[in-house]
Design a protein around this motif. Sequence first.
Motif, PDB file in Angstrom:
ATOM      1  N   LYS A  15       0.854  -1.192   0.000  1.00 33.75           N
ATOM      2  CA  LYS A  15       0.000   0.000   0.000  1.00 33.75           C
ATOM      3  C   LYS A  15       0.889   1.242   0.000  1.00 33.75           C
ATOM      4  O   LYS A  15       1.931   1.286   0.648  1.00 33.75           O
ATOM      5  CB  LYS A  15      -0.865   0.058   1.269  1.00 33.75           C
ATOM      6  CG  LYS A  15      -2.003  -0.913   1.339  1.00 33.75           C
ATOM      7  CD  LYS A  15      -3.013  -0.518   2.413  1.00 33.75           C
ATOM      8  CE  LYS A  15      -2.420  -0.277   3.777  1.00 33.75           C
ATOM      9  NZ  LYS A  15      -1.814  -1.442   4.415  1.00 33.75           N
ATOM     10  N   LEU A  24       0.570   4.820   1.276  1.00 38.27           N
ATOM     11  CA  LEU A  24      -0.240   5.668   2.136  1.00 38.27           C
ATOM     12  C   LEU A  24       0.194   7.123   1.988  1.00 38.27           C
ATOM     13  O   LEU A  24       1.381   7.441   2.105  1.00 38.27           O
ATOM     14  CB  LEU A  24      -0.099   5.220   3.590  1.00 38.27           C
ATOM     15  CG  LEU A  24      -0.725   3.850   3.900  1.00 38.27           C
ATOM     16  CD1 LEU A  24      -0.019   3.201   5.062  1.00 38.27           C
ATOM     17  CD2 LEU A  24      -2.209   4.004   4.199  1.00 38.27           C
ATOM     18  N   HIS A  76      -4.973   6.277   0.301  1.00 36.60           N
ATOM     19  CA  HIS A  76      -3.907   5.396  -0.188  1.00 36.60           C
ATOM     20  C   HIS A  76      -4.263   4.794  -1.538  1.00 36.60           C
ATOM     21  O   HIS A  76      -5.411   4.839  -1.998  1.00 36.60           O
ATOM     22  CB  HIS A  76      -3.616   4.279   0.818  1.00 36.60           C
ATOM     23  CG  HIS A  76      -4.665   3.205   0.874  1.00 36.60           C
ATOM     24  ND1 HIS A  76      -4.647   2.097   0.057  1.00 36.60           N
ATOM     25  CD2 HIS A  76      -5.743   3.048   1.661  1.00 36.60           C
ATOM     26  CE1 HIS A  76      -5.683   1.318   0.348  1.00 36.60           C
ATOM     27  NE2 HIS A  76      -6.355   1.865   1.311  1.00 36.60           N
TER      28      HIS A  76
END
Length: 719
Positions: free
Chosen positions: A441, A443, A491
């Motif tokens: 991910k 972010l 994100h």
Amino acid sequence: MASHENRLAKEASPYLLQHAKNPVDWYPWGPEALGRAVREDRPILLSIGYSACHWCHVMERESFENVETAKLMNELFVNVKVDREERPDLDQIYQLVVQLMGQNGGWPLTVFLTPEKKPFFGGTYFPPADRYGMPGFPKVLQAIAQAYRDRRGEVDLQATELTRAIASATALERSGEKAAADARAIHAVPAGARLAQAVTKLSARFDEHHGGFGTRPKFPNTMSVDLLLRHAALDDDVAARAHVAITLDAMRAGGIYDHLGGGFHRYSTDERWLVPHFEKMLYDNALLLRLYTDAHRALAEARYGDTARAIGQYVAREMTDGAGGFYATQDADSEGEEGKFFVWSKDEIKSALAADEPEEDGYDARTSSEATRLALAYFDVTDRGNFEESGKTVLHTPRPLETVAHDLGIAPDRAEKLLERVRTKLFEAREGRIKPFRDEKILAGWNGLLIGALADAAIALDDETMLGLAERAFAFVRARLVQEDGSVLRHIKGEIVKGPGFLDDHAYIANAAVDLYEATGEPGYMATARKIAASLLARFHDGGGQAQGEGGFFFSPSDGEELIHRAKDPYDQAIPSGQAMTCLLLLRLGSLVDPSYLEPAVAELERLAGPAAENPFGLGQTLIAADRLTRGTVDIVLVGKRGDPRTRALARETFRTYIPNRNVAWLDESDPSSREACAVLAEGKEAKGEGPVAYVCRGQTCSLPVSTAAELGALLRGA
């Protein structure tokens, strides 16, 4: 719909996908799960964690993969799994449940809710059977379900009381008289006095032997160390300076630091920084990158700059997406074992350093033997080991290389060369192992922290690679996560983008834009910072005014999901408070481009400075912002074309000097956008045909223009 259907397989979150094959009827947080709870009047079992969380994996193996336990969960609850990195607002609210019940918070977080999302019981990790002084998870499930069924009135009362307690726990309850006194005091307290008070409190918990604060487990506590460093430099506190050096040296020598790959693990399980919890978090490394860079400037120690560079190299190698953004975390476990990737046996060291045949640089069998002896001694690798009675060792460096070399009869210069070779060969051998899982991910907020730290470190350490990383990452975030109206999404994972972003996402990204502006002079970064700030003020600021006890900044946006409480949380967690970073942003913008940004920041700092001085461990970033407000800034205005080598030389000198409360403005007199990006500080500044110059201003007083790095350095060191 099947009676037992795990709905996580379509999620983007790696943490949720890790649970997609559990026999649990998992839902992601959302209308489907919440609607079912209401329709069937079922309690909600909310489980919150993240992909690099070791005990989350343990509870999954023991309970969520257990068919009988899953059957109980499916029969009795609506089961909801949440990635805390996707939904920090949910984690923020429901962590308080456990703390209000007298327990330590943490992950995995396990909270039981009514269908109206109100919590009535919670905990963290539960074992599969009674142990560690805790009831087994199946027993907990049955007891909670029975209470919900048979004692509903008590459950609803508990849920109502906990919900009220959550609201009060995030508020700084102060009488109107006390709040007014705090507002007056922030301007009356002499410069440095508030930091001195905070440092006294911090020092009472300082570990004089090992550095850091408290005993075990031991976290970097970056904001607290930053306070010590600022006080040491600004107020010439010798003890604070020593505490910073002890801490940074101990962390760098300990197992919490990755001596082969660079970067820091999450925390130490002991007080000596020796055995870490092995996950690596992007935000820890961002905060430590900035801290070691500042220490390099303030304490004039090359080893701190080397540590900062190693963090940058680690991030570039392990945590950078092909499109430029930075990944979130690396797991503590590999092949089902915590730390397996990072620890070494004595035989593994010997094998990795064995030379099968002579090489061009003379690294032959004799050299291999000498290198092995050095490696075993320097990294303190023994037959017994230091990790969980496994015979494996967490590499650390309890003695300086010079001491080890002397004891082994190796010349210092040769020891340096041997150690470089040792690290290379051990790293290459380690690369052949199965790596820990990486949560990919990207972010927004965590990227903002790292982008800003890289930008600042790049020019301080004269490292163009770091600056390239920062600019490329910011271009990615700006293109994919910053909307036309300046709002920031939370994100992106692959092609899946989720939002909205929270207060810290906006504040961190906007501050990163200012950092990049200061490092490069590119006006477009300031334009982006202002656009995000406008969205932040429109969607997060509570403009009700101090008379009603309002003002400040909410963690969630006004157009976000309605939860049981919309919190204003001023406290630092593992990352700096979003409220404090918002104040910092507005102070910076107010000094550079438009004084109107200052008012909401000043009002919030007047409200928080008193509590922050009383609790520097919880409100360290607020103290940093308050110090900037009350002490004032040192403003450096660089007048000249950005591409001129003489302007760049002035900029490098600016960033080499440790100036905690600093503004840097770039003015190219031929470029209107350049003047707009620093309108406040640009007033009255010009090169006067002399080529690039720099002004140093404090308060309402500015120096005469100087044109050389030497002259600028002298001004800055005296400022």
